[in-house]
Scaffold this motif. Structure first.
Motif: not given
Length: 302
Positions: A106-110, A112-122, A154-162
């Motif tokens: 599960v960790k390696k899949a996370d 992969i998703k982490h790297d793909q998500f960051w590339s997409q956000l950039q 997608n394996g990335v820890d995000c935050f949300m304000l109240k």
């Protein structure tokens, strides 16, 4: 201790697992059970067999796979038992042909998703479309001191304000947060240096203030008393979920929390997120106020 059973029963199943492993395809399955098993693992560059905690995945058609605790997450968990029956995404990390078992991560899949998500956000930030897409995330935690909500996407820890949880006034946000539940969000901003992603739930649905102008032309709208404060006054929750300030004429009884009221919109100030309504009546009747004097009398009489 549960017995280690073989993962596949036919050459066709092995070929399918080998294809998924070869292409590093992210697949999913349910955690059927968790237990300690003797498993062959890599340790300090050597192949050893040890008792380790393992999440056992049920894929399909009787195919099962094993995920050792150290391949389940970057985080350390005291036990994986809380993940039983949950669905997880993983890659097939190894096919042990001698023991006929599939070992997954599960960790390696996370990662992969982490790297793909960051590339997409950039890419989306460079194109100026960062806040256009909606993502499904999982609520992973809550900080009661900062009242920040943590969402994993997608394996990335995000935050949300109240205040990004809902368009209306947000009271007691902790009671509305259900860890492990899925939530739709949009990305508000990213910080590449600090690897921070801020998300918003309220950005995924229409602002109820947009509806107020239409309601203003109505003679009467419905609502429910959400708070009565000796200093801040009366608050009414409208049918669209918006909580607004309320007032009442002198000839009406004082409202109680949960009273159903009819009201009329008096003013709307969208820029400052304010609206005032005037209560016109109680269509379902008034709730009975407890007679505190009678209560005290009964107590003293005993």
């Amino acid at each position: 201790m549960e017995e280690l059973k073989q993962s596949w029963n036919s050459d066709e199943e092995l070929e399918e697992l080998a294809r998924i492993r070869r292409n590093r395809t992210i697949t999913s399955g349910f955690v059927q059970s968790v237990g300690f098993l003797k498993m062959p693992i890599e340790e300090n560059g050597r192949r050893v067999t040890k008792d380790v905690e393992v999440a056992i995945f049920d894929l399909r058609s009787g195919v099962r796979a094993y995920c050792p605790v150290h391949e389940f997450s970057e985080r350390e968990y005291r036990s994986l038992s809380g993940f039983v029956t949950t669905q997880q995404e993983f890659i097939i990390d190894e096919l042990d042909l001698e023991n006929r078992i599939a070992i997954v991560s599960v960790k390696k899949a996370d990662q992969i998703k982490h790297d793909q998500f960051w590339s997409q956000l950039q890419y989306e930030e460079q194109k100026g479309i960062l806040s256009e897409n909606t993502y499904e995330g999982v609520i992973s935690g809550f900080n009661p001191e900062t009242e920040r909500i943590f969402v994993r996407i997608n394996g990335v820890d995000c935050f949300m304000l109240k205040y990004d949880w809902d368009h209306g006034r947000v009271r007691d946000i902790a009671s509305q947060i259900d860890r492990g539940s899925r939530v739709d969000v949009k990305v508000e901003r990213i910080d590449l240096e600090r690897k921070l992603v801020q998300v918003s739930r309220k950005a995924t649905f229409d602002d109820p203030f947009n509806e107020l102008e239409k309601l203003k032309s109505m003679d009467v709208i419905g609502g429910k008393i959400s708070a009565v404060h000796p200093i801040h006054g009366i608050f009414v929750k409208l049918a669209n979920g918006l909580e607004v300030k309320g007032s009442k004429p002198r000839n009406l009884e004082e409202p109680l929390v949960d009273d159903i009221v009819s009201c009329r919109i008096q003013t709307i100030d969208k820029d400052n997120r304010r609206c005032k309504v005037v209560i016109t009546g109680y269509p379902q009747g008034k709730k009975k106020r407890k007679d505190m004097g009678a209560f005290l009398f009964e107590t003293n009489a005993r």
